[in-house]
Design a protein around this motif. Structure first.
Motif, PDB file in Angstrom:
ATOM      1  N   GLN A   1      41.450 -63.295  31.566  1.00  0.00           N
ATOM      2  CA  GLN A   1      41.288 -64.695  31.150  1.00  0.00           C
ATOM      3  C   GLN A   1      42.502 -65.515  31.589  1.00  0.00           C
ATOM      4  O   GLN A   1      43.630 -65.189  31.244  1.00  0.00           O
ATOM      5  N   MET A   2      42.258 -66.567  32.339  1.00  0.00           N
ATOM      6  CA  MET A   2      43.333 -67.460  32.742  1.00  0.00           C
ATOM      7  C   MET A   2      43.652 -68.379  31.558  1.00  0.00           C
ATOM      8  O   MET A   2      42.879 -69.261  31.214  1.00  0.00           O
ATOM      9  N   ILE A   3      44.811 -68.150  30.951  1.00  0.00           N
ATOM     10  CA  ILE A   3      45.177 -68.904  29.751  1.00  0.00           C
ATOM     11  C   ILE A   3      45.811 -70.237  30.109  1.00  0.00           C
ATOM     12  O   ILE A   3      45.480 -71.276  29.531  1.00  0.00           O
TER      13      ILE A   3
ATOM     14  N   LYS B   1      43.658 -75.621  34.905  1.00  0.00           N
ATOM     15  CA  LYS B   1      43.293 -75.919  33.516  1.00  0.00           C
ATOM     16  C   LYS B   1      44.044 -77.146  32.990  1.00  0.00           C
ATOM     17  O   LYS B   1      43.748 -77.628  31.893  1.00  0.00           O
ATOM     18  N   ASN B   2      45.040 -77.599  33.747  1.00  0.00           N
ATOM     19  CA  ASN B   2      45.809 -78.792  33.392  1.00  0.00           C
ATOM     20  C   ASN B   2      46.482 -78.661  32.026  1.00  0.00           C
ATOM     21  O   ASN B   2      46.513 -79.593  31.222  1.00  0.00           O
ATOM     22  N   ASN B   3      47.024 -77.458  31.756  1.00  0.00           N
ATOM     23  CA  ASN B   3      47.711 -77.255  30.471  1.00  0.00           C
ATOM     24  C   ASN B   3      49.101 -76.642  30.672  1.00  0.00           C
ATOM     25  O   ASN B   3      49.594 -75.900  29.824  1.00  0.00           O
ATOM     26  N   VAL B   4      49.712 -76.925  31.837  1.00  0.00           N
ATOM     27  CA  VAL B   4      51.079 -76.463  32.104  1.00  0.00           C
ATOM     28  C   VAL B   4      51.971 -77.679  32.331  1.00  0.00           C
ATOM     29  O   VAL B   4      51.484 -78.775  32.605  1.00  0.00           O
ATOM     30  N   GLY B   5      53.279 -77.455  32.197  1.00  0.00           N
ATOM     31  CA  GLY B   5      54.193 -78.575  32.365  1.00  0.00           C
ATOM     32  C   GLY B   5      55.606 -78.115  32.683  1.00  0.00           C
ATOM     33  O   GLY B   5      55.923 -76.916  32.647  1.00  0.00           O
ATOM     34  N   ARG B   6      56.465 -79.072  32.984  1.00  0.00           N
ATOM     35  CA  ARG B   6      57.861 -78.783  33.306  1.00  0.00           C
ATOM     36  C   ARG B   6      58.557 -78.106  32.135  1.00  0.00           C
ATOM     37  O   ARG B   6      58.380 -78.488  30.977  1.00  0.00           O
ATOM     38  N   GLY B   7      59.343 -77.082  32.439  1.00  0.00           N
ATOM     39  CA  GLY B   7      60.097 -76.378  31.403  1.00  0.00           C
ATOM     40  C   GLY B   7      59.618 -74.962  31.210  1.00  0.00           C
ATOM     41  O   GLY B   7      59.503 -74.189  32.164  1.00  0.00           O
ATOM     42  N   LEU B   8      59.305 -74.597  29.956  1.00  0.00           N
ATOM     43  CA  LEU B   8      58.842 -73.255  29.625  1.00  0.00           C
ATOM     44  C   LEU B   8      57.391 -73.312  29.148  1.00  0.00           C
ATOM     45  O   LEU B   8      57.052 -74.053  28.226  1.00  0.00           O
ATOM     46  N   ASN B   9      56.552 -72.519  29.786  1.00  0.00           N
ATOM     47  CA  ASN B   9      55.134 -72.423  29.443  1.00  0.00           C
ATOM     48  C   ASN B   9      54.920 -71.108  28.707  1.00  0.00           C
ATOM     49  O   ASN B   9      55.191 -70.035  29.255  1.00  0.00           O
ATOM     50  N   ILE B  10      54.440 -71.195  27.487  1.00  0.00           N
ATOM     51  CA  ILE B  10      54.384 -70.009  26.621  1.00  0.00           C
ATOM     52  C   ILE B  10      52.984 -69.813  26.049  1.00  0.00           C
ATOM     53  O   ILE B  10      52.372 -70.754  25.537  1.00  0.00           O
TER      54      ILE B  10
ATOM     55  N   THR C   1      47.541 -69.160  20.939  1.00  0.00           N
ATOM     56  CA  THR C   1      47.887 -70.535  21.309  1.00  0.00           C
ATOM     57  C   THR C   1      48.628 -70.543  22.631  1.00  0.00           C
ATOM     58  O   THR C   1      49.105 -69.503  23.090  1.00  0.00           O
ATOM     59  N   GLN C   2      48.721 -71.709  23.249  1.00  0.00           N
ATOM     60  CA  GLN C   2      49.518 -71.878  24.460  1.00  0.00           C
ATOM     61  C   GLN C   2      50.122 -73.281  24.458  1.00  0.00           C
ATOM     62  O   GLN C   2      49.454 -74.256  24.110  1.00  0.00           O
ATOM     63  N   LYS C   3      51.394 -73.367  24.823  1.00  0.00           N
ATOM     64  CA  LYS C   3      52.100 -74.645  24.821  1.00  0.00           C
ATOM     65  C   LYS C   3      53.171 -74.643  25.906  1.00  0.00           C
ATOM     66  O   LYS C   3      53.615 -73.587  26.347  1.00  0.00           O
ATOM     67  N   TYR C   4      53.583 -75.822  26.328  1.00  0.00           N
ATOM     68  CA  TYR C   4      54.734 -75.919  27.227  1.00  0.00           C
ATOM     69  C   TYR C   4      55.759 -76.861  26.615  1.00  0.00           C
ATOM     70  O   TYR C   4      55.433 -77.794  25.880  1.00  0.00           O
ATOM     71  N   PHE C   5      57.026 -76.566  26.918  1.00  0.00           N
ATOM     72  CA  PHE C   5      58.140 -77.304  26.326  1.00  0.00           C
ATOM     73  C   PHE C   5      59.031 -77.840  27.441  1.00  0.00           C
ATOM     74  O   PHE C   5      59.516 -77.067  28.277  1.00  0.00           O
ATOM     75  N   ASP C   6      59.202 -79.143  27.463  1.00  0.00           N
ATOM     76  CA  ASP C   6      60.034 -79.796  28.473  1.00  0.00           C
ATOM     77  C   ASP C   6      61.488 -79.460  28.188  1.00  0.00           C
ATOM     78  O   ASP C   6      62.061 -79.911  27.191  1.00  0.00           O
ATOM     79  N   MET C   7      62.091 -78.683  29.084  1.00  0.00           N
ATOM     80  CA  MET C   7      63.467 -78.245  28.886  1.00  0.00           C
ATOM     81  C   MET C   7      64.471 -79.089  29.662  1.00  0.00           C
ATOM     82  O   MET C   7      65.649 -78.744  29.743  1.00  0.00           O
ATOM     83  N   TYR C   8      64.015 -80.203  30.214  1.00  0.00           N
ATOM     84  CA  TYR C   8      64.919 -81.104  30.914  1.00  0.00           C
ATOM     85  C   TYR C   8      65.217 -82.349  30.084  1.00  0.00           C
ATOM     86  O   TYR C   8      66.375 -82.729  29.915  1.00  0.00           O
ATOM     87  N   SER C   9      64.181 -82.946  29.509  1.00  0.00           N
ATOM     88  CA  SER C   9      64.396 -84.155  28.704  1.00  0.00           C
ATOM     89  C   SER C   9      63.659 -84.110  27.372  1.00  0.00           C
ATOM     90  O   SER C   9      63.589 -85.105  26.661  1.00  0.00           O
ATOM     91  N   GLY C  10      63.118 -82.932  27.022  1.00  0.00           N
ATOM     92  CA  GLY C  10      62.382 -82.805  25.772  1.00  0.00           C
ATOM     93  C   GLY C  10      63.278 -82.482  24.592  1.00  0.00           C
ATOM     94  O   GLY C  10      64.503 -82.418  24.699  1.00  0.00           O
TER      95      GLY C  10
END
Length: 229
Positions: A92-94, A99-108, A120-129
């Motif tokens: 399964q591609m999480i 899927k347009n559910n990734v972003g800059r920083g860490l994708n978990i 669950t799946q989330k991404y965290f902006d580690m540059y300006s977040g």
């Protein structure tokens, strides 16, 4: 001297037999030729479709299948700031750019270590977040949870000692040195008592970077054992 009626009849009979034999040989050769053509045509078009396939489709496209009671996974980091990362688990591609559910920083992605169900799946902006959002997320991970991580663009600017420790507690070796635009892929667990064998890391180094300003992407695949209570 004229031939006798008996000789003339015999001559006609021989001519008739020769004609029949010649015709039979011609017809036989014609039939054999066409039969070979038909068979060749059948082999060319039918035989390839009947050939058994020796390729085995594996979950997440792994190089080999996982044994029973193991989960298959593949994690790919982002390529520079152009192509986003992907996280696949048990076929399964999480998370992925498609899927347009990734972003800059860490994708978990979090997965139940016993059932293999995605939690669950989330991404965290580690540059300006906000780094506190990641701290809260990591602290709330329940016991027995698999943690799959993929970096994209910049995973390290907002990294602090608390976050590094939390990832180290999940089994990471390289979280302590993760910095600006480094590449990182990792699979750990909440209650892991040792270092995880599933981790790849590349330092951002202008002298050896594959991309202009970023190291090359990383790919991590393997079979992680199911947690049995």
């Amino acid at each position: 001297m004229a031939a006798s009626p008996c000789s003339a009849g015999l001559l006609h009979l021989l001519v008739l037999i020769f004609g029949l034999v010649t015709t039979w040989v011609f017809v036989r050769r014609y039939i054999n030729f066409n039969m070979k053509t038909i068979l060749l045509g059948e082999w060319m078009w039918v035989s390839p479709k009947k050939e058994p396939s020796h390729s085995v489709k594996t979950k997440c496209g792994l190089s080999k299948s996982c044994p029973d009671n193991f989960f298959a996974f593949k994690i790919t980091s982002g390529a520079a700031n152009v192509v986003g990362p992907s996280v696949c688990f048990e076929g399964q591609m999480i998370m992925s750019p498609v899927k347009n559910n990734v972003g800059r920083g860490l994708n978990i992605a979090l997965v139940n270590g016993t059932t293999g169900k995605v939690m669950t799946q989330k991404y965290f902006d580690m540059y300006s977040g906000d780094a506190n959002l990641l701290v809260k997320f990591l602290k709330e991970i329940p016991e027995g949870t698999l943690v799959l991580v993929a970096s994209y663009d910049d995973p390290g600017t907002k990294m602090n000692d608390e976050i590094r420790k939390l990832f180290s507690n999940l089994g990471s070796t390289y979280a302590k040195q993760l910095g600006f635009r480094d590449s990182w892929v990792f699979l750990g667990a909440k209650d892991l008592n040792s270092k995880s064998p599933f981790e790849e890391f590349l330092k951002n180094n202008p002298d050896v970077n594959k991309y202009d300003g970023w190291p090359e992407l990383l790919e991590l695949e393997g079979c992680v054992p199911q947690k049995v209570y």
